[in-house]
Scaffold this active site. Sequence first.
Site, mmCIF file in Angstrom:
data_model
loop_
_atom_site.group_PDB
_atom_site.id
_atom_site.type_symbol
_atom_site.label_atom_id
_atom_site.label_comp_id
_atom_site.label_asym_id
_atom_site.label_seq_id
_atom_site.Cartn_x
_atom_site.Cartn_y
_atom_site.Cartn_z
ATOM 1 N N ARG A 196 5.122 2.251 -11.391
ATOM 2 C CA ARG A 196 5.146 3.508 -10.863
ATOM 3 C C ARG A 196 5.846 4.395 -11.595
ATOM 4 O O ARG A 196 5.330 5.589 -11.690
ATOM 5 C CB ARG A 196 6.005 3.676 -9.582
ATOM 6 C CG ARG A 196 5.266 2.714 -8.358
ATOM 7 C CD ARG A 196 6.061 2.457 -7.099
ATOM 8 N NE ARG A 196 6.837 3.310 -6.354
ATOM 9 C CZ ARG A 196 7.950 3.362 -5.755
ATOM 10 N NH1 ARG A 196 8.455 1.738 -5.767
ATOM 11 N NH2 ARG A 196 8.514 4.206 -5.320
ATOM 12 N N ARG A 234 11.045 -2.661 1.051
ATOM 13 C CA ARG A 234 9.711 -1.952 0.771
ATOM 14 C C ARG A 234 8.833 -2.970 -0.316
ATOM 15 O O ARG A 234 9.297 -3.314 -1.239
ATOM 16 C CB ARG A 234 9.903 -0.484 0.300
ATOM 17 C CG ARG A 234 9.762 0.412 1.289
ATOM 18 C CD ARG A 234 10.136 1.780 0.682
ATOM 19 N NE ARG A 234 9.201 2.265 -0.530
ATOM 20 C CZ ARG A 234 9.263 3.472 -0.725
ATOM 21 N NH1 ARG A 234 10.177 4.356 -0.122
ATOM 22 N NH2 ARG A 234 8.584 3.868 -1.816
#
Length: 194
Positions: A144, A133
Site C-alpha cells: 500500500r 483489518r
Amino acid sequence: MRIILMGPPGAGKGTQAKIIAGRFGIPAVSTGDIFRANVSQGTPLGVEAKRYMDAGDYVPDEVTNAMVRDRICQDDAKGGFLLDGYPRTVAQVAELDTMLADTGAALDAVVVLTVNDEELVQRLLNRAHVEGRTDDTEEVVRHRQDVYNEQTEPLLAVYDERGLLVRVDGIGTVDEVSARVFEALHASPDSAAI
Ligand code: B4P
C-alpha cells in the site's frame, strides 16, 4: 468549507477527519469507510471493493468516482465536506474537478499528513491487532505504501501548484496533530470558520 485530507496509509486521515469535520460542522466522507461498510454488508460494491482492498490495491476509479459523486450530492454535503482518502489518483483529481465545477463549488484546502514509513508500518500493524483489518498485514501494508508513492504522492504537486496544499506533521499525539491542522488552517480551536 471543502477540505481534502491526504497522506499515506496509516497517517491518521480517518482519525483526524472525524475531528476536523466535527469542528467545522461538515460531513467527513471517507472512501475507505464507505468501502468497508459495503464489505461488511456484502453489497455488490463491497464484494468488488474487497478484492482490491485485501491486496492493498486501489479500487478502480470508475467505482470510486461514482460513489463519491453520489455522496457529495447529498443534502448534508451541500454546504461543505471533508474528503478523507479521495482523490488518490490523477483520474480521481480530474473527476473531482468536474464534480466541483458542476456545482460551482471550490476547494478551500488540501491538508497532507506527513509520517515516516517505519512509524506508518508500526501504526498499521498495531491497528491489525486492535481491529483485525485484512489489509494491515506487513506485506500488504508495504504494498500500500508503494501504491501511495506511485499513484498518490504525485498529486501533492498538483494541489501545491494550485496554492491549496498545507503540509502538517502527523507525528505526535492525536490532539497535537489536530492542533497543528487547525493552526495551519488558521482556525482557532473553537472557531467554526477558516
Ligand atoms: P483508508 O480507509 O483510507 O485507510 P488508511 O489509509 O489505511 O488509513 P488512515 O490514514 O485513515 O489511518 P487511520 O486514521 O485509520 O483506505 C483503505 C483502502 O480503501 C485503500 O487501501 C484502498 O484499497 C481503498 N480506498 C480508499 N480510498 C480509495 C480511493 N480514493 N481510491 C481507490 N481506493 C480507495 O490511522 C491508522 C492507525 O494509526 C490507527 O490505528 C490509528 O489509531 C493510529 N493513529 C492515528 N493517529 C495517530 C497518532 N497521532 N499517533 C499514533 N497512532 C495514530
